[in-house]
Design a protein around this motif. Structure first.
Motif, PDB file in Angstrom:
ATOM      1  N   ASP A   1       2.981 -12.953 -19.265  1.00  0.00           N
ATOM      2  CA  ASP A   1       2.943 -12.029 -20.754  1.00  0.00           C
ATOM      3  C   ASP A   1       3.583 -10.528 -20.408  1.00  0.00           C
ATOM      4  O   ASP A   1       4.126 -10.308 -18.975  1.00  0.00           O
ATOM      5  CB  ASP A   1       1.332 -11.323 -20.250  1.00  0.00           C
ATOM      6  N   GLN A   2       3.445  -9.448 -20.902  1.00  0.00           N
ATOM      7  CA  GLN A   2       4.852  -8.277 -20.637  1.00  0.00           C
ATOM      8  C   GLN A   2       4.188  -7.834 -19.731  1.00  0.00           C
ATOM      9  O   GLN A   2       4.634  -7.124 -18.755  1.00  0.00           O
ATOM     10  CB  GLN A   2       4.544  -7.493 -21.935  1.00  0.00           C
ATOM     11  N   LEU A   3       2.563  -7.492 -19.086  1.00  0.00           N
ATOM     12  CA  LEU A   3       2.385  -6.915 -18.532  1.00  0.00           C
ATOM     13  C   LEU A   3       1.517  -7.842 -17.711  1.00  0.00           C
ATOM     14  O   LEU A   3       0.299  -8.776 -18.652  1.00  0.00           O
ATOM     15  CB  LEU A   3       1.028  -5.226 -18.896  1.00  0.00           C
ATOM     16  N   ARG A   4       1.616  -8.365 -16.246  1.00  0.00           N
ATOM     17  CA  ARG A   4       0.130  -8.457 -15.667  1.00  0.00           C
ATOM     18  C   ARG A   4      -0.231  -7.750 -14.995  1.00  0.00           C
ATOM     19  O   ARG A   4       0.126  -6.999 -13.690  1.00  0.00           O
ATOM     20  CB  ARG A   4       0.198 -10.239 -14.818  1.00  0.00           C
ATOM     21  N   ILE A   5      -2.082  -7.081 -14.861  1.00  0.00           N
ATOM     22  CA  ILE A   5      -2.488  -6.264 -14.282  1.00  0.00           C
ATOM     23  C   ILE A   5      -3.711  -6.307 -13.233  1.00  0.00           C
ATOM     24  O   ILE A   5      -4.588  -7.198 -13.525  1.00  0.00           O
ATOM     25  CB  ILE A   5      -2.329  -4.891 -15.436  1.00  0.00           C
ATOM     26  N   MET A   6      -3.609  -6.227 -12.079  1.00  0.00           N
ATOM     27  CA  MET A   6      -4.253  -6.668 -11.575  1.00  0.00           C
ATOM     28  C   MET A   6      -4.968  -6.077 -10.084  1.00  0.00           C
ATOM     29  O   MET A   6      -3.944  -5.163 -10.085  1.00  0.00           O
ATOM     30  CB  MET A   6      -4.150  -7.917 -10.413  1.00  0.00           C
ATOM     31  N   CYS A   7      -5.791  -5.886  -9.320  1.00  0.00           N
ATOM     32  CA  CYS A   7      -6.481  -5.984  -8.387  1.00  0.00           C
ATOM     33  C   CYS A   7      -6.732  -6.340  -6.941  1.00  0.00           C
ATOM     34  O   CYS A   7      -7.189  -7.473  -7.784  1.00  0.00           O
ATOM     35  CB  CYS A   7      -7.756  -4.430  -9.222  1.00  0.00           C
ATOM     36  N   MET A   8      -6.566  -5.762  -6.090  1.00  0.00           N
ATOM     37  CA  MET A   8      -6.832  -7.269  -5.057  1.00  0.00           C
ATOM     38  C   MET A   8      -7.747  -5.925  -4.176  1.00  0.00           C
ATOM     39  O   MET A   8      -7.549  -5.041  -4.247  1.00  0.00           O
ATOM     40  CB  MET A   8      -5.750  -8.061  -4.640  1.00  0.00           C
ATOM     41  N   ALA A   9      -8.483  -7.446  -3.154  1.00  0.00           N
ATOM     42  CA  ALA A   9      -8.903  -5.926  -1.837  1.00  0.00           C
ATOM     43  C   ALA A   9      -9.547  -6.858  -0.724  1.00  0.00           C
ATOM     44  O   ALA A   9      -9.971  -8.372  -1.601  1.00  0.00           O
ATOM     45  CB  ALA A   9      -9.791  -5.662  -2.595  1.00  0.00           C
ATOM     46  N   LYS A  10      -9.286  -7.261   0.175  1.00  0.00           N
ATOM     47  CA  LYS A  10     -10.299  -8.015   1.358  1.00  0.00           C
ATOM     48  C   LYS A  10     -11.666  -7.787   1.724  1.00  0.00           C
ATOM     49  O   LYS A  10     -12.076  -5.527   2.259  1.00  0.00           O
ATOM     50  CB  LYS A  10      -9.274  -8.201   2.385  1.00  0.00           C
ATOM     51  N   GLY A  11     -12.643  -7.840   1.146  1.00  0.00           N
ATOM     52  CA  GLY A  11     -13.923  -7.217   1.219  1.00  0.00           C
ATOM     53  C   GLY A  11     -14.991  -8.123   0.660  1.00  0.00           C
ATOM     54  O   GLY A  11     -14.273  -9.662   0.631  1.00  0.00           O
ATOM     55  N   PHE A  12     -16.326  -7.830   0.703  1.00  0.00           N
ATOM     56  CA  PHE A  12     -17.436  -8.048   0.332  1.00  0.00           C
ATOM     57  C   PHE A  12     -18.416  -7.760  -1.654  1.00  0.00           C
ATOM     58  O   PHE A  12     -18.560  -8.758  -1.833  1.00  0.00           O
ATOM     59  CB  PHE A  12     -18.667  -8.454   0.827  1.00  0.00           C
ATOM     60  N   LYS A  13     -17.459  -6.712  -1.795  1.00  0.00           N
ATOM     61  CA  LYS A  13     -18.397  -6.600  -3.118  1.00  0.00           C
ATOM     62  C   LYS A  13     -17.058  -6.899  -4.786  1.00  0.00           C
ATOM     63  O   LYS A  13     -16.265  -6.009  -4.345  1.00  0.00           O
ATOM     64  CB  LYS A  13     -18.763  -5.175  -3.393  1.00  0.00           C
ATOM     65  N   LEU A  14     -17.402  -7.625  -5.214  1.00  0.00           N
ATOM     66  CA  LEU A  14     -16.347  -7.860  -6.384  1.00  0.00           C
ATOM     67  C   LEU A  14     -16.798  -6.407  -6.769  1.00  0.00           C
ATOM     68  O   LEU A  14     -15.871  -5.849  -7.551  1.00  0.00           O
ATOM     69  CB  LEU A  14     -16.663  -8.409  -7.039  1.00  0.00           C
ATOM     70  N   ASN A  15     -17.891  -5.857  -6.984  1.00  0.00           N
ATOM     71  CA  ASN A  15     -17.909  -4.161  -8.060  1.00  0.00           C
ATOM     72  C   ASN A  15     -16.169  -3.732  -7.913  1.00  0.00           C
ATOM     73  O   ASN A  15     -15.948  -3.001  -8.587  1.00  0.00           O
ATOM     74  CB  ASN A  15     -18.691  -3.319  -7.634  1.00  0.00           C
ATOM     75  N   ASP A  16     -15.983  -3.847  -6.397  1.00  0.00           N
ATOM     76  CA  ASP A  16     -14.642  -2.816  -6.198  1.00  0.00           C
ATOM     77  C   ASP A  16     -13.619  -3.317  -6.713  1.00  0.00           C
ATOM     78  O   ASP A  16     -13.248  -2.363  -7.286  1.00  0.00           O
ATOM     79  CB  ASP A  16     -14.635  -2.640  -4.468  1.00  0.00           C
ATOM     80  N   VAL A  17     -13.205  -4.516  -6.437  1.00  0.00           N
ATOM     81  CA  VAL A  17     -11.741  -4.782  -7.684  1.00  0.00           C
ATOM     82  C   VAL A  17     -12.023  -4.992  -8.930  1.00  0.00           C
ATOM     83  O   VAL A  17     -11.181  -4.711  -9.854  1.00  0.00           O
ATOM     84  CB  VAL A  17     -11.436  -6.074  -6.581  1.00  0.00           C
ATOM     85  N   PHE A  18     -13.230  -5.125  -9.602  1.00  0.00           N
ATOM     86  CA  PHE A  18     -13.398  -4.941 -10.687  1.00  0.00           C
ATOM     87  C   PHE A  18     -13.344  -3.499 -11.360  1.00  0.00           C
ATOM     88  O   PHE A  18     -13.261  -2.998 -12.228  1.00  0.00           O
ATOM     89  CB  PHE A  18     -15.093  -5.793 -11.015  1.00  0.00           C
ATOM     90  N   ASP A  19     -14.375  -2.157 -11.096  1.00  0.00           N
ATOM     91  CA  ASP A  19     -14.325  -1.375 -11.381  1.00  0.00           C
ATOM     92  C   ASP A  19     -13.138  -0.581 -11.310  1.00  0.00           C
ATOM     93  O   ASP A  19     -12.132   0.014 -12.395  1.00  0.00           O
ATOM     94  CB  ASP A  19     -15.679  -0.220 -11.044  1.00  0.00           C
ATOM     95  N   ARG A  20     -12.264  -1.271 -10.491  1.00  0.00           N
ATOM     96  CA  ARG A  20     -10.656  -0.179  -9.835  1.00  0.00           C
ATOM     97  C   ARG A  20      -9.442  -0.563 -11.262  1.00  0.00           C
ATOM     98  O   ARG A  20      -9.556  -0.070 -11.737  1.00  0.00           O
ATOM     99  CB  ARG A  20     -10.389  -0.226  -8.455  1.00  0.00           C
ATOM    100  N   LEU A  21     -10.237  -1.735 -11.560  1.00  0.00           N
ATOM    101  CA  LEU A  21      -9.095  -2.154 -12.426  1.00  0.00           C
ATOM    102  C   LEU A  21      -9.503  -1.509 -13.695  1.00  0.00           C
ATOM    103  O   LEU A  21      -8.767  -1.557 -14.299  1.00  0.00           O
ATOM    104  CB  LEU A  21      -9.283  -3.543 -12.479  1.00  0.00           C
ATOM    105  N   HIS A  22     -11.079  -1.507 -14.227  1.00  0.00           N
ATOM    106  CA  HIS A  22     -11.356  -1.119 -15.561  1.00  0.00           C
ATOM    107  C   HIS A  22     -10.167   0.487 -15.292  1.00  0.00           C
ATOM    108  O   HIS A  22     -10.705   0.755 -16.133  1.00  0.00           O
ATOM    109  CB  HIS A  22     -13.078  -0.895 -15.661  1.00  0.00           C
TER     110      HIS A  22
END
Length: 398
Positions: A261-282
């Motif tokens: 795709d023209q863009l693949r946009i991603m957030c990643m982290a090492k941790g425990f809370k899935l909310n952290d990467v989900f909210d940051r990506l949004h």
């Protein structure tokens, strides 16, 4: 291919229906599960193809080319323009129904966790609640395409480099924001950059050593020209022009440009809370699309438009690297895949699709569904899927 279709659409279109039909028959004989071949031979689709103008027929042929060239394909087709899912609805609706089993549904987008089935009472998707004591590698990514360019399969070299130049404005906005900062890494050679932009040097060109370093670190994607499926689809054409990535200063937010795709946009982290990467990506997606000149392509029926119909809808893949030594005791992911499939989860190697699992039994686990499911449901499904797979892993060790 893209240049040929734009320059000579009529002369290329004449024999295409018989060629596509013959190719589909051969592909289906070799692999009865090739969805592209199945749909091309559908009587309704055959009748409809005869009504297409020569240039549109040539465009449809490019959509189907990968599945006919590579008969072992499962899905076997790629859209090459954001409008294909509407203009070629006769073809793509049947492909999507066969693959996604939508039953006439309309995709809905929602990042709100409120009321999502299976969400913990406090709304926090904390993997420590499931018994994990060591931080896990978490990643959420989406595929996005702009309305102002063809999809990668139909892009010319000039399109690819102009797209990269368009995105530089967005990257400048991100780099000036303290929450992101970061650097752009480009593979476009200086000669090609000058040919298209008139500027002598690509300001973001990286060395070959830097590229290899970023690939090894899973920050940058591999040589697409080595992928026969993407090559047949025209998606890998003009490599490495218009390819590269943006990486935030903290390394937790990455945008690939010029891949499937023209863009693949991603957030990643090492941790425990899935909310952290989900909210940051949004938040990051909202920031990117608010930039002048950036409008993501959507379909009224299928949500966010992607090259491969398998990624339509959310375009989202949410994954966690989790150790399952008991389910991988034979050195393969076979048992883990068998355990994960009934849970609606996919298992990959730690380097992505078609890569091996970790020596310690680490797998990449993600929900399989992208379409007719909301973003919030995907991340919640990942959390509950990890819980259920962990129970199977623990039982396998007894």
């Amino acid at each position: 291919v893209a240049e040929d279709l734009k320059a000579h659409p009529v002369t290329l279109a004449g024999p295409l229906i018989s060629a596509m039909t013959g190719g589909a028959k051969k592909a289906l004989k070799a692999n009865p599960d090739n969805i592209c071949a199945q749909v091309l031979l559908d009587p309704e689709v055959q009748t409809w193809m005869a009504t297409l103008s020569p240039d549109k027929l040539a465009e449809l042929a490019l959509c189907a080319k990968s599945g006919l060239d590579n008969v072992d394909s499962g899905l076997g087709c790629y859209a090459v323009d954001p409008k294909n899912y509407d203009e070629f609805a006769m073809f793509f609706d049947k492909v999507c129904e066969t693959y996604h089993h939508g039953g006439g549904k309309i995709h809905e987008t929602s990042w709100s966790l409120d009321g999502v089935e299976g969400l913990p009472a406090d709304g926090v998707l904390d993997l420590r609640k499931l018994g994990f004591e060591q931080p896990l590698s978490m990643r959420v990514r989406v595929g996005r395409n702009l309305t102002s360019f063809p999809l990668p399969g139909l892009m010319t070299k000039a399109d690819r480099i102009n797209f990269e130049k368009t995105m530089l404005k967005a990257f400048d906005v991100l780099k000036s924001d303290p929450k992101y900062g970061g650097t752009v890494y480009s593979l476009t050679p200086d000669a090609a950059w000058k040919e298209v932009t008139g500027q002598a040097k690509n300001p973001n060109l990286m060395s070959d050593a830097k590229y290899k370093e970023l690939v090894k670190a899973h920050v940058m994607f591999k040589d697409m020209d080595a992928d026969p499926y993407l090559k047949s689809a025209g998606i890998a054409s003009d490599w490495p022009c218009g390819r590269g990535c943006y990486r935030s200063a903290d390394g937790g937010f990455i945008i690939w440009f010029g891949e499937e795709d023209q863009l693949r946009i991603m957030c990643m982290a090492k941790g425990f809370k899935l909310n952290d990467v989900f909210d940051r990506l949004h938040t990051a997606l909202d920031s990117v699309e608010s930039i002048d000149g950036i409008q993501f392509a959507t379909s009224g029926k299928y949500g966010y438009v992607t090259s491969c119909p398998s990624n339509l809808g959310t375009g989202m893949r949410a994954s966690v690297h989790v150790k399952v030594p008991n389910l991988t005791s034979d050195g393969t992911e076979t048992q883990a895949k068998a355990a994960a499939k009934p849970l609606g989860l996919s298992v990959r190697g730690v380097g992505g699709e078609h890569t091996p699992i970790g020596a310690d039994g680490t797998i990449d686990l993600s929900p399989s569904k992208r379409l007719f499911i909301t973003e919030a449901e995907i991340i919640t499904k990942l959390y509950n899927g990890i819980k259920l797979l962990k129970e199977k892993e623990d039982a396998a060790g007894k």
